[in-house]
Design a protein around this motif. Structure first.
Motif, PDB file in Angstrom:
ATOM      1  N   TRP A 298      -6.551 -76.707  34.859  1.00 62.12           N
ATOM      2  CA  TRP A 298      -6.185 -76.621  33.447  1.00 62.12           C
ATOM      3  C   TRP A 298      -6.103 -75.175  32.977  1.00 62.12           C
ATOM      4  O   TRP A 298      -5.173 -74.791  32.265  1.00 62.12           O
ATOM      5  N   SER A 299      -7.062 -74.362  33.422  1.00 68.45           N
ATOM      6  CA  SER A 299      -7.055 -72.967  32.974  1.00 68.45           C
ATOM      7  C   SER A 299      -5.820 -72.235  33.475  1.00 68.45           C
ATOM      8  O   SER A 299      -5.323 -71.322  32.826  1.00 68.45           O
ATOM      9  N   GLY A 300      -5.298 -72.657  34.632  1.00 66.56           N
ATOM     10  CA  GLY A 300      -4.108 -72.016  35.159  1.00 66.56           C
ATOM     11  C   GLY A 300      -2.841 -72.388  34.424  1.00 66.56           C
ATOM     12  O   GLY A 300      -1.803 -71.754  34.600  1.00 66.56           O
ATOM     13  N   THR A 301      -2.920 -73.443  33.595  1.00 64.39           N
ATOM     14  CA  THR A 301      -1.735 -73.858  32.837  1.00 64.39           C
ATOM     15  C   THR A 301      -1.674 -73.221  31.466  1.00 64.39           C
ATOM     16  O   THR A 301      -0.714 -73.436  30.734  1.00 64.39           O
ATOM     17  N   GLN A 302      -2.743 -72.474  31.076  1.00 65.01           N
ATOM     18  CA  GLN A 302      -2.764 -71.853  29.760  1.00 65.01           C
ATOM     19  C   GLN A 302      -2.022 -70.532  29.798  1.00 65.01           C
ATOM     20  O   GLN A 302      -2.457 -69.583  30.436  1.00 65.01           O
TER      21      GLN A 302
ATOM     22  N   ASN B 286       2.184 -68.631  33.747  1.00 59.85           N
ATOM     23  CA  ASN B 286       1.658 -68.303  35.079  1.00 59.85           C
ATOM     24  C   ASN B 286       0.174 -67.990  35.064  1.00 59.85           C
ATOM     25  O   ASN B 286      -0.307 -67.116  35.778  1.00 59.85           O
ATOM     26  N   GLY B 287      -0.550 -68.699  34.209  1.00 54.61           N
ATOM     27  CA  GLY B 287      -2.000 -68.593  34.235  1.00 54.61           C
ATOM     28  C   GLY B 287      -2.573 -67.354  33.600  1.00 54.61           C
ATOM     29  O   GLY B 287      -3.760 -67.115  33.676  1.00 54.61           O
ATOM     30  N   MET B 288      -1.777 -66.521  32.935  1.00 57.40           N
ATOM     31  CA  MET B 288      -2.295 -65.309  32.303  1.00 57.40           C
ATOM     32  C   MET B 288      -2.633 -65.655  30.861  1.00 57.40           C
ATOM     33  O   MET B 288      -1.749 -65.778  30.014  1.00 57.40           O
ATOM     34  N   HIS B 289      -3.922 -65.888  30.558  1.00 57.49           N
ATOM     35  CA  HIS B 289      -4.316 -66.360  29.253  1.00 57.49           C
ATOM     36  C   HIS B 289      -5.194 -65.335  28.549  1.00 57.49           C
ATOM     37  O   HIS B 289      -5.565 -64.317  29.111  1.00 57.49           O
ATOM     38  N   GLY B 290      -5.560 -65.651  27.313  1.00 63.28           N
ATOM     39  CA  GLY B 290      -6.270 -64.691  26.492  1.00 63.28           C
ATOM     40  C   GLY B 290      -7.769 -64.878  26.480  1.00 63.28           C
ATOM     41  O   GLY B 290      -8.333 -65.600  27.303  1.00 63.28           O
ATOM     42  N   LEU B 291      -8.427 -64.230  25.495  1.00 62.28           N
ATOM     43  CA  LEU B 291      -9.892 -64.213  25.434  1.00 62.28           C
ATOM     44  C   LEU B 291     -10.465 -65.605  25.253  1.00 62.28           C
ATOM     45  O   LEU B 291     -11.385 -66.015  25.967  1.00 62.28           O
ATOM     46  N   ASP B 292      -9.942 -66.369  24.289  1.00 63.69           N
ATOM     47  CA  ASP B 292     -10.505 -67.686  23.993  1.00 63.69           C
ATOM     48  C   ASP B 292     -10.352 -68.626  25.168  1.00 63.69           C
ATOM     49  O   ASP B 292     -11.282 -69.357  25.529  1.00 63.69           O
TER      50      ASP B 292
ATOM     51  N   ALA C  67      -9.987 -67.807  28.338  1.00 64.09           N
ATOM     52  CA  ALA C  67     -10.841 -67.351  29.441  1.00 64.09           C
ATOM     53  C   ALA C  67     -12.288 -67.760  29.214  1.00 64.09           C
ATOM     54  O   ALA C  67     -12.983 -68.199  30.137  1.00 64.09           O
ATOM     55  N   ARG C  68     -12.754 -67.648  27.956  1.00 62.66           N
ATOM     56  CA  ARG C  68     -14.135 -68.048  27.644  1.00 62.66           C
ATOM     57  C   ARG C  68     -14.304 -69.554  27.837  1.00 62.66           C
ATOM     58  O   ARG C  68     -15.288 -70.009  28.442  1.00 62.66           O
ATOM     59  N   ALA C  69     -13.351 -70.336  27.347  1.00 60.47           N
ATOM     60  CA  ALA C  69     -13.445 -71.788  27.497  1.00 60.47           C
ATOM     61  C   ALA C  69     -13.398 -72.182  28.967  1.00 60.47           C
ATOM     62  O   ALA C  69     -14.125 -73.072  29.412  1.00 60.47           O
ATOM     63  N   SER C  70     -12.561 -71.499  29.749  1.00 59.59           N
ATOM     64  CA  SER C  70     -12.473 -71.801  31.182  1.00 59.59           C
ATOM     65  C   SER C  70     -13.790 -71.504  31.886  1.00 59.59           C
ATOM     66  O   SER C  70     -14.262 -72.295  32.704  1.00 59.59           O
ATOM     67  N   ASN C  71     -14.405 -70.372  31.547  1.00 60.19           N
ATOM     68  CA  ASN C  71     -15.678 -70.020  32.185  1.00 60.19           C
ATOM     69  C   ASN C  71     -16.772 -71.023  31.842  1.00 60.19           C
ATOM     70  O   ASN C  71     -17.571 -71.414  32.696  1.00 60.19           O
ATOM     71  N   TYR C  72     -16.816 -71.446  30.568  1.00 56.82           N
ATOM     72  CA  TYR C  72     -17.815 -72.441  30.171  1.00 56.82           C
ATOM     73  C   TYR C  72     -17.607 -73.748  30.926  1.00 56.82           C
ATOM     74  O   TYR C  72     -18.561 -74.365  31.423  1.00 56.82           O
ATOM     75  N   ALA C  73     -16.347 -74.187  31.024  1.00 60.56           N
ATOM     76  CA  ALA C  73     -16.061 -75.466  31.679  1.00 60.56           C
ATOM     77  C   ALA C  73     -16.404 -75.407  33.160  1.00 60.56           C
ATOM     78  O   ALA C  73     -17.044 -76.318  33.707  1.00 60.56           O
TER      79      ALA C  73
ATOM     80  N   HIS D 137      -1.413 -63.545  21.753  1.00 61.53           N
ATOM     81  CA  HIS D 137      -1.863 -64.740  22.477  1.00 61.53           C
ATOM     82  C   HIS D 137      -2.534 -64.383  23.799  1.00 61.53           C
ATOM     83  O   HIS D 137      -3.489 -65.023  24.214  1.00 61.53           O
ATOM     84  N   HIS D 138      -2.049 -63.371  24.466  1.00 61.77           N
ATOM     85  CA  HIS D 138      -2.632 -62.944  25.737  1.00 61.77           C
ATOM     86  C   HIS D 138      -3.253 -61.566  25.545  1.00 61.77           C
ATOM     87  O   HIS D 138      -2.806 -60.577  26.140  1.00 61.77           O
ATOM     88  N   ALA D 139      -4.256 -61.524  24.696  1.00 62.26           N
ATOM     89  CA  ALA D 139      -4.803 -60.244  24.253  1.00 62.26           C
ATOM     90  C   ALA D 139      -5.310 -59.388  25.403  1.00 62.26           C
ATOM     91  O   ALA D 139      -5.042 -58.181  25.461  1.00 62.26           O
ATOM     92  N   LEU D 140      -6.050 -60.000  26.325  1.00 60.68           N
ATOM     93  CA  LEU D 140      -6.620 -59.209  27.420  1.00 60.68           C
ATOM     94  C   LEU D 140      -5.535 -58.531  28.246  1.00 60.68           C
ATOM     95  O   LEU D 140      -5.618 -57.346  28.569  1.00 60.68           O
ATOM     96  N   ASN D 141      -4.523 -59.297  28.587  1.00 59.78           N
ATOM     97  CA  ASN D 141      -3.441 -58.724  29.391  1.00 59.78           C
ATOM     98  C   ASN D 141      -2.675 -57.663  28.624  1.00 59.78           C
ATOM     99  O   ASN D 141      -2.329 -56.606  29.171  1.00 59.78           O
ATOM    100  N   GLU D 142      -2.398 -57.944  27.362  1.00 62.67           N
ATOM    101  CA  GLU D 142      -1.607 -56.998  26.576  1.00 62.67           C
ATOM    102  C   GLU D 142      -2.378 -55.700  26.325  1.00 62.67           C
ATOM    103  O   GLU D 142      -1.806 -54.617  26.355  1.00 62.67           O
ATOM    104  N   ILE D 143      -3.685 -55.815  26.055  1.00 67.71           N
ATOM    105  CA  ILE D 143      -4.492 -54.607  25.862  1.00 67.71           C
ATOM    106  C   ILE D 143      -4.543 -53.791  27.152  1.00 67.71           C
ATOM    107  O   ILE D 143      -4.420 -52.564  27.135  1.00 67.71           O
ATOM    108  N   ALA D 144      -4.707 -54.494  28.274  1.00 66.75           N
ATOM    109  CA  ALA D 144      -4.783 -53.784  29.559  1.00 66.75           C
ATOM    110  C   ALA D 144      -3.498 -53.005  29.834  1.00 66.75           C
ATOM    111  O   ALA D 144      -3.540 -51.908  30.397  1.00 66.75           O
ATOM    112  N   LYS D 145      -2.371 -53.561  29.451  1.00 71.48           N
ATOM    113  CA  LYS D 145      -1.097 -52.882  29.720  1.00 71.48           C
ATOM    114  C   LYS D 145      -0.790 -51.811  28.679  1.00 71.48           C
ATOM    115  O   LYS D 145      -0.117 -50.821  28.980  1.00 71.48           O
TER     116      LYS D 145
END
Length: 373
Positions: free
Chosen positions: A87-91, A94-100, A102-108, A257-265
């Protein structure tokens, strides 16, 4: 004659006993007392608490169902782990998702794995405690070499233990245990999915370009630069000291929407180069504001943060492999393994005196590999 623990058979005098007591290490918390026994030697002692020497078949049946329930719970949690990972890979693309996400995926993932491991441990513990007899086993210590008789005895004991565990007589437990273990064995395989997918052309652009387009739709000349960590827009007057450096981001990137990726770039270093030292690159004469110039913070060698700046020489240094760039001359490479300059961001000033970017980086940020793809 008595053994005085010194290797001597001489009788101990009363004074020697006192001296030995003073020399002996004091008992540590959690260790047995000096007078206690480490191993049981009396076979008449009662068996430890548990199922007892003989099984109560009715109680064993109840325990069997409880153990099976924990194994089923472990199986469901393991399946849930795999489902959460997929499921986390569908957010996001191509699986590049944001902070929320990523946090939900880690908890699950963490919750599912915890439940699976805990349920397996509880099930196995109850199995041993309630479905196996607690007869005392006496182990005779001898030579390490095993003779035929010892091997035969081991085989006999092993088969007796297998029979006592009821693994062959209780197919429900055996099957649910295999059912619980199978998904856990498959879980590492799905982690191989982290090797992909390829970024394709997403690294060719950053949030700067998207933010500038959005700003121009609303009649603004560009997007404001905000200080990393404070989200505060930066005026020219706020950055008027020559030789200073600060990390900036495009305004609004943290809400993307993809804050982590966008900030990194998008991470960018802003440097105030003294006007008499600055040498604009041909065709980029208007990309700076009085010597204030912006470069990508991602090293063009392997992508480390080029975060060190030497005020006296105006050199930007990447601490990973010592690639060095000249901030006064378009961040061209003057030392190290980097193959090309740090990409430069075109700057200007809006009507209120804020520093703005008027376009995206003109070339891909990061290692040179990506621009060849």
């Amino acid at each position: 004659m008595s053994d005085n623990n010194t290797g001597s058979n001489e009788p101990m005098e009363p004074g020697d006993a006192v001296h030995e007591e003073q020399q002996s290490p004091k008992r540590k918390v959690g260790t047995p007392t000096q007078g206690g026994r480490l191993l049981a030697t009396d076979e008449s002692e009662p068996a430890p608490q548990g199922a007892g020497a003989e099984l109560d078949e009715a109680a064993a049946k109840r325990a069997e169902r409880v153990v099976a329930a924990f194994f089923l719970l472990a199986a469901l949690a393991s399946v849930g782990f795999i489902a959460a990972y997929v499921w986390s890979g569908t957010q996001g693309p191509n699986g590049m998702h944001g902070l929320d996400d990523a946090r939900a995926s880690n908890y699950a993932l963490g919750a599912c794995m915890t439940v699976a491991m805990l349920a397996m441990a509880i099930g196995v513990t109850i199995w041993v405690r309630r479905l196996m007899t607690s007869k005392q086993i006496v182990q005779q210590r001898g030579n390490l070499h095993s003779d035929e008789a010892t091997r035969a005895e081991f085989e006999t004991n092993f088969m007796a233990g297998a029979a006592d565990s009821a693994v062959t007589r209780r197919p429900l437990l055996r099957r649910t245990l295999l059912l619980a273990a199978a998904p856990l064995g498959l879980a590492p395989l799905v982690l191989l999915r982290d090797l992909g997918p390829l970024p394709e052309k997403r690294l060719r652009h950053t949030f700067w370009g998207e933010a500038v387009k959005e700003a121009k739709k609303h009649g603004r000349p560009g997007v404001r630069l905000v200080v990393d960590g404070t989200d505060r827009a930066l005026r020219v007057s706020d950055f008027a000291t020559p030789g200073s450096m600060i990390t900036v981001l495009p305004e609004g990137v943290e809400k993307s929407h993809h804050a982590l990726n966008e900030i990194a770039k998008s991470v960018t270093i802003l440097i105030n180069v003294p006007a008499d030292k600055f040498k604009p690159v041909k065709g980029r004469e208007n990309w700076h504001v009085g010597g204030i110039v912006a470069y990508s913070k991602i090293c063009t060698h392997v992508g480390c943060p080029a975060a060190l700046y030497e005020q006296t020489t105006h050199h930007i240094l990447c601490p990973c492999h010592q690639s060095t760039f000249d901030a006064t001359d378009g961040a061209k490479v003057i030392f190290g393994p980097a193959a090309r300059p740090l990409p430069q961001l075109p700057l200007s000033v809006d009507d209120e005196g804020y520093l703005i970017a008027t376009d995206d980086f003109p070339e891909p940020i990061g290692p040179s590999f990506w621009e060849r793809g």
